[in-house]
Design an enzyme around this catalytic site. Structure first.
Site, PDB file in Angstrom:
ATOM      1  CG  HIS A  20      25.277  50.751  23.040  1.00 18.68           C
ATOM      2  ND1 HIS A  20      24.499  49.906  24.210  1.00 18.68           N
ATOM      3  CD2 HIS A  20      25.488  49.677  22.280  1.00 18.68           C
ATOM      4  CE1 HIS A  20      24.594  48.511  24.051  1.00 18.68           C
ATOM      5  NE2 HIS A  20      25.198  48.492  22.997  1.00 18.68           N
ATOM      6  CD  GLU A  21      26.678  50.158  18.567  1.00 19.84           C
ATOM      7  OE1 GLU A  21      27.900  49.638  18.481  1.00 19.84           O
ATOM      8  OE2 GLU A  21      25.626  49.559  18.917  1.00 19.84           O
ATOM      9  CG  HIS A  24      30.095  48.076  21.659  1.00 18.83           C
ATOM     10  ND1 HIS A  24      30.065  47.431  22.891  1.00 18.83           N
ATOM     11  CD2 HIS A  24      28.671  48.173  21.600  1.00 18.83           C
ATOM     12  CE1 HIS A  24      28.900  46.838  23.240  1.00 18.83           C
ATOM     13  NE2 HIS A  24      28.045  47.275  22.272  1.00 18.83           N
TER      14      HIS A  24
END
Length: 217
Positions: A20-21, A24
């Site tokens: 997820h990170e 980003h």
């Protein structure tokens, strides 16, 4: 809960949060901002994203105690002024996280179907691990779409309400968002009917049934 199931759950959460990170960071880099790369966040290495409290301690307490399991990684830094598409750049960076979770859930479902076709038992550790990966990615993706800071859905809300008349409301959300979010989580968890939990469960059940894996639920 056995030690093996705890380890599987923590590992699945760690992988899901790290992906997820990373997404980003990747989208912010592709849109012209190298801040995340300079801070070493453009990496799938979980060590680059771990928050000792949010990624390890809080989830473990939730798993062991039966309280709501919540967790977070270190936020990925980016400079919105460096991004292409100045109005929507931050939204794209924000939504990249949930999108990665939904894509991950699809991939893990396909792998899960493959290993079951190969003859692995339903109680095999790899099968249980893949089920947890699907479950956590779906929940993480849906949860982050809630439009309350610091969740990713707030970026979309801020852009849609980009008007002076909403400034005070957005400032209130920005300063009180984490507290509001905690209240939402615990009120929902201990209400007679858990609205958020019911929605998440309905989506997960629908995904497993559409994939022909309803027997795993």
């Amino acid at each position: 809960m056995t030690a093996a199931s705890i380890i599987i759950s923590v590992l699945a959460l760690l992988i899901s949060l790290s992906t997820h990170e990373y997404c980003h960071a990747l989208v912010s880099y592709l849109l012209g901002d190298a801040t995340a790369r300079r801070y070493g966040r453009l990496s799938l290495n979980p060590l680059a994203h771990i928050d000792p409290i949010g990624t390890v301690l809080v989830p473990l307490l939730g798993i062991v105690s039966g309280l709501p399991v919540i967790g977070w990684a270190k936020p990925v830094p980016f400079n919105p002024y460096n991004l292409r598409y100045h109005k929507w750049g931050a939204v794209l960076v924000g939504l990249a996280g949930p999108a990665s979770n939904f894509l991950g859930a699809v991939i893990y479902i396909l792998v899960l179907k493959g290993v079951l076709t190969a003859g692995l038992a339903l109680n095999n550790l790899l099968v249980l691990f893949l089920v947890q990966l699907v479950f956590i990615n779906v929940v993480l993706g849906l949860f982050n779409l809630i439009p309350v800071p610091p969740l990713d859905g707030a970026k979309l809300l801020e852009t849609l309400l980009d008007s002076p008349k909403y400034r005070n409301f957005l400032l209130f959300l920005e300063t009180r968002g984490p507290l509001i979010l905690l209240l939402i989580i615990f009120i929902d968890a201990y209400s007679p009917i858990s609205v958020i939990g019911s929605v998440f469960n309905a989506v997960i059940v629908a995904i497993f049934r559409l994939a022909g894996l309803g027997n795993l639920l």
